[in-house]
Scaffold this active site. Sequence first.
Site, PDB file in Angstrom:
ATOM      1  CG  PHE A 290      -1.820   1.189   1.313  1.00 36.44           C
ATOM      2  CD1 PHE A 290      -2.990   1.236   0.576  1.00 36.44           C
ATOM      3  CD2 PHE A 290      -1.505   2.270   2.129  1.00 36.44           C
ATOM      4  CE1 PHE A 290      -3.831   2.327   0.643  1.00 36.44           C
ATOM      5  CE2 PHE A 290      -2.337   3.371   2.208  1.00 36.44           C
ATOM      6  CZ  PHE A 290      -3.504   3.396   1.464  1.00 36.44           C
ATOM      7  CB  ALA A 291       1.901   3.564  -2.618  1.00 29.86           C
TER       8      ALA A 291
ATOM      9  CG  ASP B 261      -0.282   1.678 -18.954  1.00 24.10           C
ATOM     10  OD1 ASP B 261      -0.361   2.782 -19.542  1.00 24.10           O
ATOM     11  OD2 ASP B 261      -1.184   1.235 -18.228  1.00 24.10           O
TER      12      ASP B 261
ATOM     13  CD  GLU C  28      -2.506   8.540 -15.354  1.00 18.67           C
ATOM     14  OE1 GLU C  28      -3.414   8.914 -16.109  1.00 18.67           O
ATOM     15  OE2 GLU C  28      -1.310   8.501 -15.705  1.00 18.67           O
TER      16      GLU C  28
ATOM     17  CG  ASP D 179      -1.734  -1.080 -14.126  1.00 20.75           C
ATOM     18  OD1 ASP D 179      -1.803  -2.266 -14.523  1.00 20.75           O
ATOM     19  OD2 ASP D 179      -2.588  -0.230 -14.415  1.00 20.75           O
TER      20      ASP D 179
END
Length: 396
Positions: A161-162, A207, A211, A225
Amino acid sequence: MESRLCIPTNRICQTTSSKKRRQALPSIFACCRAMDDRGANGKASRLRQFLPKRYAYQFTLRQTLFGEIACAIDMKHNRRVAIKISSKDRRFFKGGEDPCAEAKIFRLFAKTLARSASESSVESQKGAIPSGDMDGRWHPNIIRYYGASEDSEKIWTAMEFAHRGELLDHITNSPDSRLSEDEASRIIGQVSQGLAFCHSNRIAHLDISPENVLLTRGWTAKICDFGLAKRMNSKGIVIKPHYTGKANYMAPEAYAASNRNRSGVADAGQAKKGIKFAGAPADVFSLGIVMFLCITGVLPYQYPTKSDRRYTLVTGGRKALGGLLKRWGIAVSAEAKDLLASMLHAEPSKRATIDDILHHPWILSGQESEARANVQPPTPKSPATPVSSTSSLRSY
């Protein structure tokens, strides 16, 4: 020409396929779309029914194109984690994506790190993917992987968790919606180190965007991601190139391959073969666009095609890039312009490599400045309204 060279106002440009896909999420998550997260005053999200018993649901972070991301407590290790739950329904993956790709890549990283530590390789178990929960054996600039599992309908992946969220939010909430060059240099250097690790394992992220760069409590940048990541062959060519991210962060060769493979061509044999490109230079180009956004606060263009005059100037070398920034009234150091020009070269073979980036004076000066100051970046002011975006469905 004046109107065509004005400063772009858009920050995120969703591709056509993304717009179509987000209109209908997988059916198994229909209940999640109507969730009620009112904390103590209401019911918890129904997303918790998809989580293993080991995890205690806290709240939903966001929707993704193919599912949900939840914040949960790992009761076994007493830590907060992010859990990404995605559908495996192939009807929602028409752009060549693999719903299990991210977990497969994390498994590869875990095995690589285990071997480098001279320990036995991590073995797959039925219904589960090897855990990356290995103290001291995970790359500091890749989001940490804790484990994954799947069934016939869905796959969940537990990750670090960032606490400080996405780089995009940090940029937007910073003064003038841009970062200082020292801070940008530190972040770009850390992302480059993460990409170097990916490329050494023949993985192209494809990608890279603000984000998909997360910031920890200690302001360490981490790549996340890997849903669109692809394997590369021994020559660095992407295997089975398909949909490869957001259009205004794509390298021109990746954009051409993406359009060609999705739209099809008249020659069936040519359509089957598609357009091949090298993965590492494509990631470098995307990182260059992220760097441009960090130090200027704007994206340079909408699509990486010669029909956009701004694209031709951005990729036209240091002089053309400097002229465009001067026209926009944006002051950038000479070293930053030099690095940007080398990363954003239109020809992949002439583009800077990750090693070139890590040894560039602009990156080294930022690291030296951070070492001298030995202080954390100032916490940006909380925005009065949520960060605007053309889509609320971001990938984690």
